[in-house]
Design a protein around this motif. Structure first.
Motif, mmCIF file in Angstrom:
data_model
loop_
_atom_site.group_PDB
_atom_site.id
_atom_site.type_symbol
_atom_site.label_atom_id
_atom_site.label_comp_id
_atom_site.label_asym_id
_atom_site.label_seq_id
_atom_site.Cartn_x
_atom_site.Cartn_y
_atom_site.Cartn_z
ATOM 1 N N THR A 49 -1.149 4.546 5.805
ATOM 2 C CA THR A 49 -1.970 5.021 5.338
ATOM 3 C C THR A 49 -3.227 4.386 5.919
ATOM 4 N N GLU A 50 -4.491 4.548 5.401
ATOM 5 C CA GLU A 50 -5.540 4.110 6.180
ATOM 6 C C GLU A 50 -5.704 2.397 6.088
ATOM 7 N N SER A 53 -1.158 12.666 6.661
ATOM 8 C CA SER A 53 0.165 12.490 7.065
ATOM 9 C C SER A 53 0.030 11.900 8.417
ATOM 10 N N HIS A 101 1.000 -1.412 -0.065
ATOM 11 C CA HIS A 101 0.083 -0.005 0.021
ATOM 12 C C HIS A 101 0.884 1.085 0.019
ATOM 13 N N THR A 102 0.333 2.441 -0.161
ATOM 14 C CA THR A 102 1.157 3.473 0.028
ATOM 15 C C THR A 102 1.364 3.760 1.430
ATOM 16 N N PRO A 103 2.509 4.689 1.843
ATOM 17 C CA PRO A 103 3.258 5.251 0.782
ATOM 18 C C PRO A 103 4.450 4.309 0.020
ATOM 19 N N ASN A 133 -9.387 6.467 10.094
ATOM 20 C CA ASN A 133 -9.327 7.606 8.725
ATOM 21 C C ASN A 133 -9.573 8.624 9.068
ATOM 22 N N THR A 192 -6.778 17.393 2.592
ATOM 23 C CA THR A 192 -6.394 16.358 1.813
ATOM 24 C C THR A 192 -6.704 14.985 2.073
ATOM 25 N N THR A 193 -6.891 14.037 0.998
ATOM 26 C CA THR A 193 -7.497 12.856 1.319
ATOM 27 C C THR A 193 -6.090 11.833 1.348
ATOM 28 N N SER A 194 -5.030 12.385 1.444
ATOM 29 C CA SER A 194 -3.985 11.666 2.028
ATOM 30 C C SER A 194 -2.973 12.285 3.067
#
Length: 409
Positions: free
Chosen positions: A26-27, A226, A14-16, A33, A222-224
């Protein structure tokens, strides 16, 4: 903590993209979330709201700018169309009002010895506005009479918004804290508390305002986000006050005639007048870096995390520089008349722009407030300040945008 415990068995697809896992994730099933919190993030935001005295607070990892934009959108959804703002508001205020097609009623700033003075309730008498947006504290530590302005808003039915980007630490003193008085407010936690850069909070006073703010935050945040920044925001809000340092700094600022004290102890403003840029350069050579120099004041930001030894080193060095460099008072100038709003523009070298009409807000960065406003005649003194500054905004490769045809309105 759960992420760290899971690290040994955690295989990341998954990201990052750095694939190092740990805090920067990430979530996931265990990490909650920010867009729809129900676990650890929800609890953190509830704790923050309780500490700040808000109905609801929202963590931001996009800096105070996202909070300012969210406040403005909230105001618009509530039927606000005209907002009174100070001339020396942050660029995000002007950008947000332009983006959302809100009408600004600009309050001209007053200065004393070249330093902006705080607004007072008298400045709002007779204004045509449905809401007021203040900066408190401002970049020099000025705190307006929030209690009187709150009472004025209550009498006139105006919404009170506060950009507290530089006042996250003031929740320790509710008398000075924006959240004690505002309907909607921003805390720029990373500026004056130990949070990572871009860590901020936007809060609402009531449930109805919180509902509007939550929808607005969803637009601009943002949807991303930190996870390290989120964690640092919670840590910073729960960080203890540093009362011994606050007392030392306040006592010095109140008793030294070369320091300007606006009411916020974390903004240490050293007066050097025409010697300010020279002193700024000398300090940097010594490894002492200020927040900014405006060509009159060298401004230092303290915080509860500032070490006593570092403060004493700064005090000793400034005292020696006060003896070497006298202070020449800066002459206050009247608010310039805006000459033009629209027309054809071009970018020309800064040194050739004196006498032209500025076509785009620009200034020193920080504090990121307009030194020259769109429609203002460009003067030699303001060109000098822009040329001598370490960082600016609104310029392109030492060129400034000007109107090609000048029409006085």
């Amino acid at each position: 903590m759960l992420a760290l415990q899971a690290k040994k068995r955690h295989v990341s697809f998954h990201t990052p993209g750095h694939k190092q896992k740990g805090w920067d994730i990430t979530e996931l099933s265990f990490s909650d979330n920010l867009s729809s919190p129900h676990g650890c993030i929800a609890r953190a935001q509830e704790d923050i709201a309780r500490i700040l005295g808000a109905n609801k607070s929202f963590i931001l990892t996009d800096g105070s700018t996202a909070g300012v934009l969210s406040m403005l959108l909230s105001a618009k959804t509530l039927g606000i169309t005209r907002i009174a703002v100070c001339e020396n508001s942050h660029k995000s205020v002007f950008n947000g009002m332009s983006l959302l097609r809100l009408t600004p009623t600009v309050l001209h700033k007053r200065t004393k010895d070249g330093i902006p003075a705080p607004v007072c309730v008298e400045d709002f008498q007779g204004i045509e506005a449905d809401a007021i947006l203040l900066t408190s504290p401002d970049y020099y530590g000025n705190i307006p009479d929030l209690e009187a302005i709150r009472a004025y808003c209550d009498r006139t039915g105006k919404l009170l918004l506060v950009d507290g980007a530089h006042g996250g630490h003031l929740h320790f003193d509710k008398r000075l804290y924006a959240g004690t008085y505002a309907d909607l407010w921003v805390d720029g936690v990373h500026k004056s508390l130990p949070a990572f850069t871009q860590g901020a909070i936007v809060s609402a006073r009531t449930e109805a305002l919180a509902s509007a703010l939550e929808r607005a935050v969803d637009v601009f945040r943002t949807t991303s986000p930190s996870y390290p920044i989120m964690a640092s925001v919670e840590y910073a809000v729960k960080y203890p006050a540093n009362e011994p340092l606050a007392r030392m700094a306040t006592e010095w600022e109140k008793t030294c005639d070369r320091l300007y004290f606006g009411g916020d102890w974390t903004k240490l403003c050293a007066l050097f007048g025409e010697n300010a840029n020279t002193v700024h350069a000398l300090l940097q050579r010594d490894g002492i870096f200020a927040e900014f120099c405006d060509g009159n004041v060298v401004n230092f930001y303290l915080s509860p995390a500032t070490k006593k030894g570092d403060f004493l080193r700064l005090k000793k060095r400034l005292c020696s520089l006060f003896e070497k460099f006298p202070y020449t008072r800066v002459e206050d100038v009247p608010t310039p008349v805006l000459l033009q709003k629209n027309g054809e523009t071009e970018w020309i070298p800064l040194e050739k722009s004196i006498g032209q009409v500025c076509a785009e807000n620009c200034g020193l960065f920080p504090p990121c407030t307009p030194l020259l406003r769109k429609g203002e005649r460009i003067t030699q003194e303001k060109v000098r300040l822009l040329q001598e500054a370490d960082n600016v905004f609104g310029l392109q490769e030492n060129k400034i945008s000007v109107f090609t045809k000048q029409n006085e309105e």
